[in-house]
Scaffold this active site. Structure first.
Site, short mmCIF file in Angstrom:
data_model
loop_
_atom_site.label_atom_id
_atom_site.label_comp_id
_atom_site.label_asym_id
_atom_site.label_seq_id
_atom_site.Cartn_x
_atom_site.Cartn_y
_atom_site.Cartn_z
N ASP A 1 2.42 13.02 2.21
CA ASP A 1 2.56 13.89 1.28
C ASP A 1 1.91 15.24 1.77
O ASP A 1 2.51 16.37 1.52
CB ASP A 1 1.92 13.34 0.06
CG ASP A 1 3.06 12.40 -0.69
OD1 ASP A 1 3.83 11.85 0.23
OD2 ASP A 1 2.77 11.94 -1.67
N LEU B 1 -4.78 14.06 -2.59
CA LEU B 1 -4.00 13.09 -2.29
C LEU B 1 -4.53 12.00 -1.34
O LEU B 1 -3.81 11.15 -1.04
CB LEU B 1 -2.73 13.86 -1.45
CG LEU B 1 -2.20 15.10 -1.99
CD1 LEU B 1 -1.06 15.52 -0.96
CD2 LEU B 1 -1.72 14.92 -3.29
N ALA B 2 -5.73 12.15 -0.87
CA ALA B 2 -6.42 11.23 -0.13
C ALA B 2 -6.61 10.05 -0.88
O ALA B 2 -7.09 9.97 -2.15
CB ALA B 2 -7.70 11.81 0.19
N GLN C 1 -7.28 5.31 -0.21
CA GLN C 1 -6.68 4.11 0.34
C GLN C 1 -5.67 3.60 -0.24
O GLN C 1 -5.30 3.13 -1.22
CB GLN C 1 -7.45 3.12 0.28
CG GLN C 1 -7.62 1.64 1.12
CD GLN C 1 -6.16 1.03 1.01
OE1 GLN C 1 -5.24 1.45 1.60
NE2 GLN C 1 -6.10 0.24 0.14
N SER C 2 -4.32 3.99 0.39
CA SER C 2 -2.99 4.16 -0.24
C SER C 2 -2.08 2.76 0.07
O SER C 2 -0.91 2.87 -0.48
CB SER C 2 -2.26 5.38 0.32
OG SER C 2 -1.88 5.00 1.58
N SER D 1 0.29 6.96 -9.63
CA SER D 1 1.25 6.10 -8.76
C SER D 1 2.01 5.03 -9.84
O SER D 1 1.39 4.57 -10.85
CB SER D 1 0.53 5.20 -7.97
OG SER D 1 1.24 4.18 -7.58
N GLU E 1 2.60 2.30 -9.26
CA GLU E 1 2.00 1.14 -9.01
C GLU E 1 1.19 0.62 -10.43
O GLU E 1 0.67 -0.30 -10.80
CB GLU E 1 1.07 0.48 -8.01
CG GLU E 1 1.79 0.89 -6.55
CD GLU E 1 2.85 -0.56 -6.15
OE1 GLU E 1 3.96 -0.34 -5.64
OE2 GLU E 1 2.23 -1.64 -6.65
N TYR F 1 -5.34 -1.86 -5.83
CA TYR F 1 -4.83 -0.67 -5.71
C TYR F 1 -4.51 0.20 -6.94
O TYR F 1 -4.80 1.11 -7.38
CB TYR F 1 -3.76 -0.53 -4.61
CG TYR F 1 -3.08 1.18 -4.44
CD1 TYR F 1 -3.62 1.86 -3.70
CD2 TYR F 1 -1.79 1.06 -5.27
CE1 TYR F 1 -2.97 3.14 -3.81
CE2 TYR F 1 -1.48 2.31 -5.24
CZ TYR F 1 -1.69 3.25 -4.61
OH TYR F 1 -1.01 4.61 -4.29
N LYS G 1 -5.87 3.05 -9.13
CA LYS G 1 -5.22 4.21 -9.49
C LYS G 1 -5.31 4.56 -11.19
O LYS G 1 -5.21 5.60 -11.37
CB LYS G 1 -3.68 4.12 -9.10
CG LYS G 1 -3.60 4.35 -7.72
CD LYS G 1 -3.60 5.84 -7.27
CE LYS G 1 -3.56 6.34 -5.74
NZ LYS G 1 -3.71 7.80 -5.68
N ARG H 1 6.27 8.36 6.88
CA ARG H 1 5.75 7.15 5.96
C ARG H 1 4.98 6.31 6.91
O ARG H 1 5.47 5.90 8.14
CB ARG H 1 6.68 6.40 5.28
CG ARG H 1 6.40 5.47 4.44
CD ARG H 1 5.68 5.83 3.21
NE ARG H 1 5.76 5.30 2.06
CZ ARG H 1 4.85 5.24 0.82
NH1 ARG H 1 3.70 5.57 1.27
NH2 ARG H 1 5.18 4.64 -0.23
#
Ligand code: GDP
Length: 323
Positions: free
Chosen positions: A13, A78-79, A81-82, A123, A125, A147, A151, A182
Site C-alpha cells: 500500500d 501503514l507500517a 506486522q501485517s 482492517s 480482520e 493481529y 488492529k 502483495r
C-alpha cells in the site's frame, strides 16, 4: 506543495500511495527503519523520488524527529506486522508493533505537528467472527487472531486521539486488498505465484489450508485513493472500504488456474500446516458511506485483479528463468 509522511512505504500500500501522491505533486517522505539489507522491491518506482527519513515505530524519539523533519500536512500510518498467520507465533511483537506503536505515531504527531492529518490503516480482520453481514462502520468487532486484536486497539486509539485532542485522525477499515505487490505469503499472491510456477514447469503442486474461506478482495491501487480521500474531508471520520462482493479461496483458485488453461484440482494439496488456530470464515463489506461521502468507488473487478496478478507473476517468473 503539500507534504506527506508515510510509514510502511516499502510495502504494497505504501508504495502505491507514494506513487499516487507524487503524481498529485506532493513532497513525499518515507519512514525507513534501519536494516542490514533493505528491501526496495515494491518501492523501485519511488526510491529516488521520495525523501527517506530514519525512524522506527518502536522508538518515539525517532518518530518525533521524523515528524519534525518532514513537517507533514498528512501522515499515513501503514507500517505494521501485517500477516495474520504470523501473529500466533509472535503475538507480543504483533501487539507491540500493530497495536501500541500506533500510539507512538499519534504521540509523535500530537507533539511535533498536531494539526497534521492522520490516517490509520485499520482492517476488516477486526470483524473476525462477524456479528453482522455485510460489515459496516457500526458493526461490532470480534477479532479472531492476535493481529485482529491488535488492529482493534489501533482503531480505537485513533478514534480516541481524535476525540481527546481534536486531531484530524481517520481510521480506514479496509477489506483485503491485493496486487502484484502483495506479499508472497498471502493466499492470493501465493496462488498467482504458484500458478505461474506450475505453468512454467517450476512447481508441481500448491499446498494450501482452508480454501472455503470467503473474502472481499479489492485492488490495492484503488484502495489507497480512499486513504487520501479520507484526509481531504471537512471532518475526520472512519470508513469501510470494500468491493461489496465475497469470493472463496476456491473461486480465486478456479479463476487463476483457468486463466492459464489449467484445473486447480489437479495441483492443489490441502495441508493442515496452513490451517489457522482460529479462522475468519466470511468477510463482506458495505462501503456505502465511503461511496456517498467520499465519492470513492472500486475500479478493478475481482476477475481483472486475479488476471492482473497471474499475468504479472508469469512475466516475473519467466524473467527469473531466463536470467
Ligand atoms: P488475511 O485475510 O489477512 O488473513 O489474508 P490471507 O491472504 O493470509 O488469508 C486469506 C484466507 O485464505 C484465510 O482465511 C486463510 O485461512 C486462507 N488460506 C487458505 N490457505 C492459505 C495459505 O496457504 N496461506 C494463506 N496466507 N492463507 C490461506
Amino acid at each position: 506543495m503539500k507534504r506527506a509522511l508515510i510509514t510502511g512505504v516499502t510495502g504494497q500500500d505504501g508504495s502505491y500511495l507514494a506513487e499516487f501522491l507524487l503524481e498529485k505533486g506532493y513532497k513525499v517522505f518515507g519512514l525507513r527503519r534501519r536494516t542490514s539489507t533493505p528491501n526496495y522491491e515494491n518501492a523501485m518506482k519511488i526510491r529516488d523520488r521520495i525523501e527517506w527519513v530514519s525512524g522506527d515505530l518502536t522508538d518515539l524519539a525517532s518518530l518525533i524527529e521524523a515528524v519534525r523533519l518532514s513537517d507533514p500536512d498528512e501522515v499515513y500510518n501503514l507500517a505494521a506486522q501485517s500477516y495474520v498467520a504470523a501473529s500466533w507465533p509472535q503475538p507480543i511483537t504483533t501487539g507491540h508493533i500493530t497495536a501500541l506503536c500506533v500510539t507512538n505515531m499519534l504521540e509523535a504527531v500530537r507533539i511535533a505537528k498536531p494539526d497534521a492529518r492522520f490516517y490509520q490503516a485499520s482492517s476488516s480482520e477486526m470483524f473476525g467472527k462477524v456479528l453482522e453481514v455485510p460489515q459496516k462502520e457500526t458493526t461490532p468487532f470480534y477479532p479472531r487472531s492476535p493481529y485482529g486484536v491488535a488492529k482493534v486497539y489501533g482503531h480505537w486509539i485513533t478514534v480516541n486521539y481524535r476525540e481527546s485532542f481534536g486531531m484530524y485522525a481517520c481510521s480506514g477499515i479496509l477489506f483485503n486488498h491485493e496486487s502484484p505487490r502483495r506479499g508472497l505469503e498471502f493466499v492470493t499472491r501465493k496462488i498467482t505465484d504458484g500458478v505461474a510456477r506450475i505453468k512454467l514447469g517450476l512447481q508441481a503442486e500448491l499446498r494450501l489450508g482452508n480454501i472455503d474461506a470467503l473474502r472481499d478482495w479489492g485492488y490495492a491501487g484503488d484502495y489507497i485513493k480512499a486513504m487520501w480521500l479520507m484526509l481531504q474531508q471537512e471532518e475526520p471520520d472512519d470508513y469501510v472500504i470494500s468491493t461489496e462482493e465475497t469470493h472463496s479461496v476456491k473461486e480465486f483458485l478456479e479463476t487463476a488456474f483457468s486463466f492459464v488453461g489449467l484445473d486447480y484440482r489437479d495441483y492443489v494439496v490441502l495441508d493442515s500446516r496452513f490451517v489457522r488456530p482460529a479462522e475468519v470464515d466470511l468477510l463482506i463489506g458495505d462501503c456505502s458511506k465511503a461511496k456517498q461521502k467520499l465519492g470513492w468507488k472500486q475500479e478493478v473487478s475481482f476477475s481483472e485483479l486475479v488476471h492482473m496478478m497471474v499475468a504479472e507473476d508469469i512475466k516475473r517468473v519467466r524473467a527469473e528463468i531466463s536470467y
